[in-house]
Motif scaffolding. Sequence first.
Motif, PDB file in Angstrom:
ATOM      1  N   MET A 126       0.840  -1.211   0.000  1.00 58.04           N
ATOM      2  CA  MET A 126       0.000   0.000   0.000  1.00 58.04           C
ATOM      3  C   MET A 126       0.871   1.256   0.000  1.00 58.04           C
ATOM      4  SD  MET A 126      -3.147  -1.282   2.275  1.00 58.04           S
ATOM      5  CE  MET A 126      -4.294  -0.275   1.417  1.00 58.04           C
ATOM      6  N   VAL A 127       0.268   2.322  -0.494  1.00 62.62           N
ATOM      7  CA  VAL A 127       0.995   3.587  -0.614  1.00 62.62           C
ATOM      8  C   VAL A 127       0.245   4.647   0.170  1.00 62.62           C
ATOM      9  CG1 VAL A 127       2.144   5.071  -2.290  1.00 62.62           C
ATOM     10  CG2 VAL A 127       1.221   2.915  -3.025  1.00 62.62           C
ATOM     11  N   LEU A 128       0.980   5.489   0.879  1.00 65.67           N
ATOM     12  CA  LEU A 128       0.357   6.606   1.585  1.00 65.67           C
ATOM     13  C   LEU A 128       0.278   7.781   0.614  1.00 65.67           C
ATOM     14  CD1 LEU A 128      -0.746   7.978   4.104  1.00 65.67           C
ATOM     15  CD2 LEU A 128       1.603   8.338   4.890  1.00 65.67           C
ATOM     16  N   LEU A 129      -0.939   8.235   0.384  1.00 67.14           N
ATOM     17  CA  LEU A 129      -1.178   9.274  -0.617  1.00 67.14           C
ATOM     18  C   LEU A 129      -1.735  10.537   0.023  1.00 67.14           C
ATOM     19  CD1 LEU A 129      -3.136   6.980  -3.130  1.00 67.14           C
ATOM     20  CD2 LEU A 129      -0.738   7.678  -3.344  1.00 67.14           C
ATOM     21  N   LEU A 166      -7.376  -0.541   8.248  1.00 68.36           N
ATOM     22  CA  LEU A 166      -6.490  -1.254   9.178  1.00 68.36           C
ATOM     23  C   LEU A 166      -5.069  -0.707   9.119  1.00 68.36           C
ATOM     24  CD1 LEU A 166      -7.740  -4.892   8.489  1.00 68.36           C
ATOM     25  CD2 LEU A 166      -8.268  -3.483  10.480  1.00 68.36           C
ATOM     26  N   VAL A 167      -4.594  -0.449   7.898  1.00 63.30           N
ATOM     27  CA  VAL A 167      -3.219   0.053   7.761  1.00 63.30           C
ATOM     28  C   VAL A 167      -3.130   1.482   8.311  1.00 63.30           C
ATOM     29  CG1 VAL A 167      -1.377   0.595   6.105  1.00 63.30           C
ATOM     30  CG2 VAL A 167      -2.634  -1.529   5.897  1.00 63.30           C
ATOM     31  N   ALA A 168      -4.154   2.289   8.076  1.00 65.01           N
ATOM     32  CA  ALA A 168      -4.161   3.655   8.639  1.00 65.01           C
ATOM     33  C   ALA A 168      -4.156   3.585  10.162  1.00 65.01           C
ATOM     34  CB  ALA A 168      -5.380   4.432   8.134  1.00 65.01           C
ATOM     35  N   THR A 224       4.333   0.984   2.019  1.00 66.98           N
ATOM     36  CA  THR A 224       4.320   0.075   3.181  1.00 66.98           C
ATOM     37  C   THR A 224       5.111  -1.210   2.956  1.00 66.98           C
ATOM     38  OG1 THR A 224       2.338  -1.115   2.494  1.00 66.98           O
ATOM     39  CG2 THR A 224       1.991   0.892   3.805  1.00 66.98           C
ATOM     40  N   SER A 225       5.767  -1.339   1.774  1.00 71.22           N
ATOM     41  CA  SER A 225       6.633  -2.517   1.575  1.00 71.22           C
ATOM     42  C   SER A 225       7.908  -2.285   2.399  1.00 71.22           C
ATOM     43  CB  SER A 225       6.967  -2.684   0.089  1.00 71.22           C
ATOM     44  OG  SER A 225       7.324  -1.440  -0.461  1.00 71.22           O
ATOM     45  N   GLN A 226       8.652  -3.361   2.634  1.00 72.50           N
ATOM     46  CA  GLN A 226       9.836  -3.238   3.486  1.00 72.50           C
ATOM     47  C   GLN A 226      10.875  -2.281   2.888  1.00 72.50           C
ATOM     48  OE1 GLN A 226      11.624  -7.017   4.200  1.00 72.50           O
ATOM     49  NE2 GLN A 226      12.725  -6.303   5.986  1.00 72.50           N
ATOM     50  N   HIS A 227      10.956  -2.315   1.526  1.00 72.05           N
ATOM     51  CA  HIS A 227      11.912  -1.454   0.827  1.00 72.05           C
ATOM     52  C   HIS A 227      11.154  -0.640  -0.209  1.00 72.05           C
ATOM     53  CE1 HIS A 227      15.059  -3.781   2.681  1.00 72.05           C
ATOM     54  NE2 HIS A 227      14.475  -4.904   2.266  1.00 72.05           N
TER      55      HIS A 227
END
Length: 326
Positions: A126-129, A166-168, A224-227
Motif C-alpha cells: 500500500m501507498v500513503l497518498l 487497518l493500515v491507517a 508500506t513494503s519493506q523497501h
Amino acid sequence: MKSTIFKLGFCIAASACSLLASAQTWPTKTITWVVPFAAGGPTDAMARSIADRVSKNVGQGIIIENVGGAGGTIGATKAARASPDGYTFLVGHLGYMAAAPSLYPKLAYDPIKDFDAVFRFPDTPMVLLVPTSSPHKSAADLIAFAQKTPGRVTFGHAGVGSTSHLVAAMFTNKAGIDVTTVPYRGAAPAMNDLIGGMVDAMFDQTNTALPQVQSGRVRAIAITSQHPIAQFPGVAALAEKTLPSFEASTWYGLYAPKGTPTDVINKLHQAYVKALTDSAWTKQMADQGVRLLSDGQYAPAEFSKHTAAEVARWRQVTTEAKITLE
Ligand code: ASP
C-alpha cells in the motif's frame, strides 16, 4: 420418526449427488464473483483482471457483482449465504476474512466455517497518498503536522475493517498521532475525495494508486513494503526511517461458499494457474507494484492454511494496535 430420518438422509444425499453430477459438467452458466467494494477500487480491478483470464480458461463468463459496505462484510455475508453450487464466489481479503471476526462482535459469517479457499491472488503493498495540493512531502511531515493538530488530519478509507482502514490505524498507532478517519464504500470513492482534497490522506493499494500518482492527480509520500519499489521512484518505505519495522500489504483471493464441490474448486484453481503462465500478464501486474507469489502459495490448501493463520494473527494485531469499530 424413522421414515422422517430416512427421508432427511435421502434428501441430503440426493442434493450432494446432484451437486456432484453438476460439478462434472461445470460450468454450464455464467459464474458470479462478489466483490464487496465499489467498482474501480483495487480489489475490483484485481478481481476483474483475474476473472477475465480465468473465464477464458473455464469457457464461461464471470460477472463481478459489487456489493459494497461495512468494510466488505455485507458482500461476504451475501456470498456465505449463496448456494454452494459453483456459480457464486467471494473475492475476500485480509479485512473481512481475517480481521473482521476480532472487530465485529456479531459477524454474520465465519471466514473459516462458511467458506472454502479457492486460490490466492498476488499480494499488493500500500501507498500513503495525499492530494497534490497538500503541503506534506513525506510521512514525517504528515506525522509532525498531526502531532501538533490532534484530530484534524482526515484519512479516507474503504470502510471499517478494510485494508486501507487497518493500515491507517496501524500507522497512526505506531506514529502516536490522533487523526479523524472517514469511511467510504470502497477505495474508489475515497480516492475521488482525496483527489478533490476533501480528505487529507489515504492508504491505497499500488495497483490503483500508481496511475493516479503517474498522472499527477495525487502524491505518494510513503510505501508500506519493506523497501522502496521501482514503480514509485523517490517514495520512501515507511520502515526505512520513519517507522522502523512497519510493513503491510494486502493479501486477497477467491473463496467458495462451504460445500462447493472440490472438483469445481480444483478446476478454478487450475484455470488460474494456467493464466499465470502468461508472462506478459504477470509482468503487467509486477509493473503495478504487485508482488507475485510462489506457485504453492496460490493453491487452495495453502490459502486455506494462510487464512486460518491470519484470523489468529489479526486477533493479536487488532488488540495491540487498539483497532476498534469506532
Ligand atoms: N481493498 C480496499 C481496502 O480494503 C478497498 C477496495 O478495494 O475498494 O482498502
